[in-house]
Write a protein that holds these residues in place. Structure first.
Motif, PDB file in Angstrom:
ATOM      1  N   VAL A  25       0.841  -1.197   0.000  1.00 17.93           N
ATOM      2  CA  VAL A  25       0.000   0.000   0.000  1.00 17.93           C
ATOM      3  C   VAL A  25       0.878   1.249   0.000  1.00 17.93           C
ATOM      4  CG1 VAL A  25      -1.692   1.333   1.328  1.00 17.93           C
ATOM      5  CG2 VAL A  25      -1.978  -1.137   1.086  1.00 17.93           C
ATOM      6  N   TRP A  26       1.874   1.270   0.861  1.00 14.93           N
ATOM      7  CA  TRP A  26       2.770   2.421   0.964  1.00 14.93           C
ATOM      8  C   TRP A  26       3.517   2.662  -0.353  1.00 14.93           C
ATOM      9  CZ3 TRP A  26       3.424   6.592   3.688  1.00 14.93           C
ATOM     10  CH2 TRP A  26       4.625   7.277   3.649  1.00 14.93           C
ATOM     11  N   ARG A  27       4.063   1.598  -0.923  1.00 18.50           N
ATOM     12  CA  ARG A  27       4.822   1.724  -2.179  1.00 18.50           C
ATOM     13  C   ARG A  27       3.942   2.216  -3.316  1.00 18.50           C
ATOM     14  NH1 ARG A  27       6.968  -2.545  -6.223  1.00 18.50           N
ATOM     15  NH2 ARG A  27       8.668  -1.403  -7.176  1.00 18.50           N
ATOM     16  N   THR A  28       2.754   1.657  -3.426  1.00 20.44           N
ATOM     17  CA  THR A  28       1.837   2.051  -4.496  1.00 20.44           C
ATOM     18  C   THR A  28       1.384   3.490  -4.322  1.00 20.44           C
ATOM     19  OG1 THR A  28       1.102  -0.236  -4.707  1.00 20.44           O
ATOM     20  CG2 THR A  28      -0.310   1.447  -5.678  1.00 20.44           C
ATOM     21  N   TRP A  29       1.091   3.875  -3.097  1.00 22.51           N
ATOM     22  CA  TRP A  29       0.648   5.240  -2.826  1.00 22.51           C
ATOM     23  C   TRP A  29       1.741   6.238  -3.189  1.00 22.51           C
ATOM     24  CZ3 TRP A  29       2.037   8.821   1.154  1.00 22.51           C
ATOM     25  CH2 TRP A  29       1.215   9.933   1.222  1.00 22.51           C
ATOM     26  N   ARG A  30       2.986   5.902  -2.867  1.00 23.79           N
ATOM     27  CA  ARG A  30       4.099   6.819  -3.146  1.00 23.79           C
ATOM     28  C   ARG A  30       4.475   6.858  -4.627  1.00 23.79           C
ATOM     29  NH1 ARG A  30       7.862   9.159   0.532  1.00 23.79           N
ATOM     30  NH2 ARG A  30       9.336   8.515  -1.041  1.00 23.79           N
ATOM     31  N   SER A  31       4.472   5.701  -5.284  1.00 22.82           N
ATOM     32  CA  SER A  31       4.918   5.638  -6.683  1.00 22.82           C
ATOM     33  C   SER A  31       3.799   5.924  -7.679  1.00 22.82           C
ATOM     34  CB  SER A  31       5.511   4.266  -6.984  1.00 22.82           C
ATOM     35  OG  SER A  31       4.491   3.283  -7.021  1.00 22.82           O
ATOM     36  N   LYS A  32       2.554   5.709  -7.265  1.00 17.73           N
ATOM     37  CA  LYS A  32       1.390   5.854  -8.146  1.00 17.73           C
ATOM     38  C   LYS A  32       1.496   4.922  -9.361  1.00 17.73           C
ATOM     39  CE  LYS A  32      -0.036   9.743  -5.947  1.00 17.73           C
ATOM     40  NZ  LYS A  32       0.476   9.567  -4.615  1.00 17.73           N
ATOM     41  N   THR A  33       2.213   3.808  -9.192  1.00 17.70           N
ATOM     42  CA  THR A  33       2.424   2.844 -10.263  1.00 17.70           C
ATOM     43  C   THR A  33       1.740   1.529  -9.902  1.00 17.70           C
ATOM     44  OG1 THR A  33       4.558   3.835 -10.732  1.00 17.70           O
ATOM     45  CG2 THR A  33       4.182   1.638 -11.606  1.00 17.70           C
ATOM     46  N   VAL A  34       0.913   1.044 -10.811  1.00 16.06           N
ATOM     47  CA  VAL A  34       0.170  -0.196 -10.554  1.00 16.06           C
ATOM     48  C   VAL A  34       0.312  -1.188 -11.703  1.00 16.06           C
ATOM     49  CG1 VAL A  34      -1.530   0.864  -9.017  1.00 16.06           C
ATOM     50  CG2 VAL A  34      -1.955   0.843 -11.480  1.00 16.06           C
ATOM     51  N   ASP A  35       1.370  -1.043 -12.470  1.00 14.70           N
ATOM     52  CA  ASP A  35       1.545  -1.857 -13.671  1.00 14.70           C
ATOM     53  C   ASP A  35       1.451  -3.356 -13.418  1.00 14.70           C
ATOM     54  OD1 ASP A  35       1.924   0.520 -14.991  1.00 14.70           O
ATOM     55  OD2 ASP A  35       4.106   0.378 -14.967  1.00 14.70           O
ATOM     56  N   ASP A  36       2.026  -3.839 -12.336  1.00 14.64           N
ATOM     57  CA  ASP A  36       2.084  -5.279 -12.092  1.00 14.64           C
ATOM     58  C   ASP A  36       1.117  -5.746 -11.013  1.00 14.64           C
ATOM     59  OD1 ASP A  36       4.040  -5.629 -14.012  1.00 14.64           O
ATOM     60  OD2 ASP A  36       5.655  -5.199 -12.604  1.00 14.64           O
ATOM     61  N   ILE A  37       0.110  -4.957 -10.721  1.00  9.20           N
ATOM     62  CA  ILE A  37      -0.849  -5.329  -9.677  1.00  9.20           C
ATOM     63  C   ILE A  37      -2.120  -5.832 -10.342  1.00  9.20           C
ATOM     64  CG2 ILE A  37      -2.279  -4.446  -7.799  1.00  9.20           C
ATOM     65  CD1 ILE A  37       0.033  -2.548  -7.142  1.00  9.20           C
ATOM     66  N   SER A  38      -2.536  -7.013  -9.948  1.00  5.21           N
ATOM     67  CA  SER A  38      -3.700  -7.660 -10.545  1.00  5.21           C
ATOM     68  C   SER A  38      -5.004  -7.069 -10.018  1.00  5.21           C
ATOM     69  CB  SER A  38      -3.658  -9.159 -10.239  1.00  5.21           C
ATOM     70  OG  SER A  38      -4.884  -9.765 -10.575  1.00  5.21           O
ATOM     71  N   LEU A  39      -5.807  -6.546 -10.939  1.00 10.95           N
ATOM     72  CA  LEU A  39      -7.117  -6.006 -10.570  1.00 10.95           C
ATOM     73  C   LEU A  39      -8.034  -7.122 -10.069  1.00 10.95           C
ATOM     74  CD1 LEU A  39      -9.006  -3.565 -10.477  1.00 10.95           C
ATOM     75  CD2 LEU A  39      -9.593  -4.035 -12.862  1.00 10.95           C
ATOM     76  N   ALA A  40      -8.023  -8.260 -10.750  1.00 14.90           N
ATOM     77  CA  ALA A  40      -8.879  -9.383 -10.349  1.00 14.90           C
ATOM     78  C   ALA A  40      -8.521  -9.876  -8.950  1.00 14.90           C
ATOM     79  CB  ALA A  40      -8.766 -10.522 -11.357  1.00 14.90           C
ATOM     80  N   MET A  41      -7.232  -9.909  -8.638  1.00 15.76           N
ATOM     81  CA  MET A  41      -6.798 -10.373  -7.321  1.00 15.76           C
ATOM     82  C   MET A  41      -7.323  -9.442  -6.227  1.00 15.76           C
ATOM     83  SD  MET A  41      -4.408  -9.611  -4.822  1.00 15.76           S
ATOM     84  CE  MET A  41      -3.466 -10.427  -3.577  1.00 15.76           C
ATOM     85  N   TYR A  42      -7.236  -8.136  -6.444  1.00 15.32           N
ATOM     86  CA  TYR A  42      -7.697  -7.212  -5.408  1.00 15.32           C
ATOM     87  C   TYR A  42      -9.215  -7.146  -5.308  1.00 15.32           C
ATOM     88  CZ  TYR A  42      -3.272  -6.025  -3.515  1.00 15.32           C
ATOM     89  OH  TYR A  42      -2.073  -6.114  -2.844  1.00 15.32           O
ATOM     90  N   TRP A  43      -9.945  -7.350  -6.403  1.00 11.73           N
ATOM     91  CA  TRP A  43     -11.409  -7.475  -6.294  1.00 11.73           C
ATOM     92  C   TRP A  43     -11.753  -8.695  -5.428  1.00 11.73           C
ATOM     93  CZ3 TRP A  43     -15.104  -4.206  -6.758  1.00 11.73           C
ATOM     94  CH2 TRP A  43     -15.087  -3.202  -7.714  1.00 11.73           C
ATOM     95  N   SER A  44     -11.087  -9.813  -5.722  1.00 12.14           N
ATOM     96  CA  SER A  44     -11.326 -11.053  -4.994  1.00 12.14           C
ATOM     97  C   SER A  44     -10.950 -10.913  -3.512  1.00 12.14           C
ATOM     98  CB  SER A  44     -10.527 -12.180  -5.643  1.00 12.14           C
ATOM     99  OG  SER A  44     -10.675 -13.369  -4.940  1.00 12.14           O
ATOM    100  N   MET A  45      -9.793 -10.323  -3.241  1.00  8.92           N
ATOM    101  CA  MET A  45      -9.356 -10.132  -1.851  1.00  8.92           C
ATOM    102  C   MET A  45     -10.311  -9.229  -1.082  1.00  8.92           C
ATOM    103  SD  MET A  45      -6.856 -11.836  -0.661  1.00  8.92           S
ATOM    104  CE  MET A  45      -6.506 -10.889   0.802  1.00  8.92           C
ATOM    105  N   THR A  46     -10.760  -8.148  -1.712  1.00  6.81           N
ATOM    106  CA  THR A  46     -11.672  -7.226  -1.043  1.00  6.81           C
ATOM    107  C   THR A  46     -12.976  -7.935  -0.683  1.00  6.81           C
ATOM    108  OG1 THR A  46     -10.684  -5.346  -2.201  1.00  6.81           O
ATOM    109  CG2 THR A  46     -12.867  -5.013  -1.241  1.00  6.81           C
ATOM    110  N   LEU A  47     -13.519  -8.682  -1.612  1.00  2.00           N
ATOM    111  CA  LEU A  47     -14.745  -9.437  -1.344  1.00  2.00           C
ATOM    112  C   LEU A  47     -14.507 -10.495  -0.270  1.00  2.00           C
ATOM    113  CD1 LEU A  47     -17.685 -10.094  -1.941  1.00  2.00           C
ATOM    114  CD2 LEU A  47     -16.893 -11.566  -3.796  1.00  2.00           C
ATOM    115  N   GLY A  48     -13.423 -11.243  -0.387  1.00  2.00           N
ATOM    116  CA  GLY A  48     -13.120 -12.298   0.581  1.00  2.00           C
ATOM    117  C   GLY A  48     -12.908 -11.761   1.989  1.00  2.00           C
ATOM    118  N   VAL A  49     -12.132 -10.689   2.108  1.00  2.00           N
ATOM    119  CA  VAL A  49     -11.881 -10.107   3.429  1.00  2.00           C
ATOM    120  C   VAL A  49     -13.174  -9.532   4.005  1.00  2.00           C
ATOM    121  CG1 VAL A  49     -10.650  -8.251   4.632  1.00  2.00           C
ATOM    122  CG2 VAL A  49      -9.432  -9.702   3.030  1.00  2.00           C
ATOM    123  N   GLY A  50     -13.998  -8.937   3.146  1.00  2.00           N
ATOM    124  CA  GLY A  50     -15.295  -8.442   3.612  1.00  2.00           C
ATOM    125  C   GLY A  50     -16.158  -9.563   4.177  1.00  2.00           C
ATOM    126  N   LEU A  51     -16.137 -10.702   3.514  1.00  2.00           N
ATOM    127  CA  LEU A  51     -16.900 -11.859   4.002  1.00  2.00           C
ATOM    128  C   LEU A  51     -16.310 -12.414   5.300  1.00  2.00           C
ATOM    129  CD1 LEU A  51     -17.691 -13.633   0.622  1.00  2.00           C
ATOM    130  CD2 LEU A  51     -19.299 -12.402   2.120  1.00  2.00           C
TER     131      LEU A  51
END
Length: 102
Positions: A25-51
């Motif tokens: 989170v810190w690295r992404t916030w500072r660099s504003k770079t998300v080239d290698d971050i999976s959108l599907a993985m974070y959708w899934s993680m957000t839903l899973g953690v919410g559950l």
């Protein structure tokens, strides 16, 4: 209020696994770079953690609730940054491909 050993184990485990997201989170916030971050993985993680949070509330497990509440904030932040910065990168790339104005 005295906590059982299992609650301490749960709190330590939750702290370690939730804290594992902080560097990303810190690295992404500072660099504003998300080239290698999976959108599907974070959708899934957000839903899973919410559950998991809902589950923790349902069984009244403090360690599960606390860890997943904090984790939900972190993974949702990453999801938001992935969407926002990814969109910005695509827009910048599209602008770069346009012919220069004369």
């Amino acid at each position: 209020m005295e906590l059982a050993v299992t609650e301490y184990i749960g709190l330590v485990a939750g702290t370690l696994t939730t804290g594992a997201y902080l560097p990303q989170v810190w690295r992404t916030w500072r660099s504003k770079t998300v080239d290698d971050i999976s959108l599907a993985m974070y959708w899934s993680m957000t839903l899973g953690v919410g559950l998991w949070l809902v589950y923790g509330i349902a069984i009244r497990a403090a360690a599960v609730v606390i860890a997943n509440a904090v984790c939900l904030v972190l993974v949702a932040s990453m999801l938001r940054m992935r969407i926002r910065y990814g969109r910005r990168a695509r827009e910048d790339a599209a602008r770069g491909q346009l012919p220069p104005l004369q």
